[in-house]
Design an enzyme around this catalytic site. Structure first.
Site, mmCIF file in Angstrom:
data_model
loop_
_atom_site.group_PDB
_atom_site.id
_atom_site.type_symbol
_atom_site.label_atom_id
_atom_site.label_comp_id
_atom_site.label_asym_id
_atom_site.label_seq_id
_atom_site.Cartn_x
_atom_site.Cartn_y
_atom_site.Cartn_z
ATOM 1 N N GLU A 237 0.813 -1.227 0.000
ATOM 2 C CA GLU A 237 0.000 0.000 0.000
ATOM 3 C C GLU A 237 0.844 1.274 0.000
ATOM 4 O OE1 GLU A 237 -3.904 -0.118 2.179
ATOM 5 O OE2 GLU A 237 -3.006 -1.874 3.091
ATOM 6 N N HIS A 253 8.316 -26.065 5.466
ATOM 7 C CA HIS A 253 7.569 -27.249 5.025
ATOM 8 C C HIS A 253 6.946 -27.058 3.643
ATOM 9 C CE1 HIS A 253 8.046 -29.144 8.987
ATOM 10 N NE2 HIS A 253 8.023 -27.897 9.404
ATOM 11 N N LYS A 347 -13.279 -0.714 -4.463
ATOM 12 C CA LYS A 347 -14.383 -0.519 -3.504
ATOM 13 C C LYS A 347 -15.555 0.170 -4.198
ATOM 14 C CE LYS A 347 -11.863 -0.488 0.899
ATOM 15 N NZ LYS A 347 -11.549 0.173 2.155
HETATM 16 O O1 PA5 Z 1 -5.145 0.237 4.498
HETATM 17 C C1 PA5 Z 1 -6.259 0.374 4.037
HETATM 18 O O2 PA5 Z 1 -6.742 1.492 3.721
HETATM 19 C C2 PA5 Z 1 -7.137 -0.829 3.831
HETATM 20 O O3 PA5 Z 1 -6.408 -1.991 4.041
HETATM 21 C C3 PA5 Z 1 -8.339 -0.742 4.778
HETATM 22 O O4 PA5 Z 1 -7.909 -0.846 6.111
HETATM 23 C C4 PA5 Z 1 -9.336 -1.842 4.440
HETATM 24 O O5 PA5 Z 1 -9.799 -1.670 3.117
HETATM 25 C C5 PA5 Z 1 -10.537 -1.837 5.364
HETATM 26 O O6 PA5 Z 1 -11.078 -0.557 5.526
HETATM 27 P P1 PA5 Z 1 -11.378 -0.046 7.012
HETATM 28 O O7 PA5 Z 1 -10.033 -0.031 7.696
HETATM 29 O O8 PA5 Z 1 -11.943 1.316 6.868
HETATM 30 O O9 PA5 Z 1 -12.307 -1.031 7.618
#
Ligand code: PA5
Length: 354
Positions: A237, A253, A347
């Site tokens: 990310e 393993h 999303k």
């Molecule tokens: O890092 C991120 O933005 C994502 O991994 C979110 O955490 C994930 O999509 C879930 O969203 P939220 O944290 O709002 O539940």
């Protein structure tokens, strides 16, 4: 390529201040602990005999870290659940914690709603959204915080909130001493890892340089297994790159057999072995042997000492280091660590296709 000691270039790339959130980890932990240290939960919650933490991505990893901290001392099994359906074993004695920064994540909401229908004791951790609304409507205990960031950048809040809830139901012991150790180490280590600490003495910048142009494979063991997962998702990310994680002893393993093909692949990776205290002695031996075998196959490998005595200190120090490395790697790729356009796009498509 950006020079990592060029602070102006780092700031220009990091337009939304991800490095500032990384630097604020201990501050976040203090803020979250102030919210939950005196948390009291109803008897129905305290009588739970197991815990399910529902969350995704940056809101789930705090659950993995909390489960790792609780593993030795805790009295309840803790499962982190990343999907839509509520497992069949969840019943009225299972504490279900919905963890979602936005409070709008569809998988987490689906599990939370199903757990409500099944009569489970519930707690919500969020900044708002439908999760907070439902908690209000159903009179469910809510840990709400207002830290503004991307979800993954609020890990201090998400993780410590979960630990506070687990402590309130007796799933972890008294963490005050461990937390003080962790915070003091985090704050002591921060300046060495920060952007104004030069490359020659900054282990996070050095690791980012070692990873540049390679696929990181992060290996964790014991409490550092979920930390390896955190590094992997931060490389995805923040750095916008491919990354994997492996866990010892399991990788011995399977993954160990897969070093041969495609030809030339081994040299494209860089395997990082996160190394902490208190390992099972057989796992320590495995770490040595596994690294030897990988290096023998031409895979670049590095040991990454994490520091800290308690599990809590180890996981927080590991997160701090990995978060910095991921931001410096983003800078080397000339990427802004904050936006995650592909996740947002997905999303949106999912909402439109509902
Ligand atoms: O890092 C991120 O933005 C994502 O991994 C979110 O955490 C994930 O999509 C879930 O969203 P939220 O944290 O709002 O539940």
């Amino acid at each position: 390529m950006v020079h990592l000691d060029d602070i102006i270039a780092l700031q220009q790339l990091d337009r939304e201040g991800m490095l500032g959130h990384v630097a604020a980890l201990s501050h976040q932990c203090r803020g979250a602990w102030a919210l939950v240290r005196d948390l009291e939960l109803p008897a129905h919650h305290r009588q739970a005999d197991r815990v399910l933490i529902a969350g995704m991505g940056g809101s789930a990893i705090g659950g993995d870290l909390a489960a790792a901290v609780a593993a030795d001392a805790g009295s309840l099994p803790i499962v982190v659940h990343r999907d839509y359906d509520l497992p069949a074993w969840v019943d009225g004695r299972t504490l279900v914690i919905g963890s979602s920064y936005s409070g709008e994540t569809e998988e987490t909401l689906a599990v939370f709603e199903a757990a409500h229908e099944r009569g489970c004791p519930l707690v919500a951790v969020t900044t708002g959204g439908r999760l907070a609304q439902w908690a209000g409507r159903w009179q469910v205990p809510l840990v709400s915080f207002g830290y503004r960031s991307m979800p993954r950048a609020a890990l201090g809040y998400l993780f410590l909130s979960l630990l506070g809830i687990l402590r309130a139901v007796g799933a972890v012991g008294d963490l005050e001493g461990d937390l003080q150790e962790a915070l003091s180490l985090l704050e002591g280590r921060g300046p060495e890892l920060a952007p104004d600490s030069p490359q020659v003495q900054n282990p996070a910048k050095q690791l980012a340089l070692a990873l540049y142009g390679r696929v990181p494979i992060v290996v964790g063991v014991g409490p550092l297994a979920p930390v390896a997962r955190r590094w992997k998702s931060q490389f995805n990310e923040n750095s916008k790159g491919w990354a994997c994680f492996e866990v010892l002893p399991e990788m011995d393993h399977n993954a160990l057999a897969g070093l041969h093909f495609p030809a030339g692949a081994a040299g494209q990776f860089c395997v990082l072995f996160l190394e902490g205290q208190g390992l099972h002695r057989r796992n320590r031996l495995r770490l040595d042997f596994t690294q030897e075998i990988l290096a023998g196959q031409g895979v670049p490998c590095r040991r990454v000492p994490v520091g800290g005595e308690s599990k809590l200190a180890q996981v927080l120090l590991g997160v701090q280091l990995g978060d910095y490395v991921s931001c410096y790697l983003a800078a080397l790729y000339q990427a802004d660590p904050t936006p995650i356009a592909d996740i947002v796009h997905l999303k949106q498509r999912m909402s439109a296709g509902a």
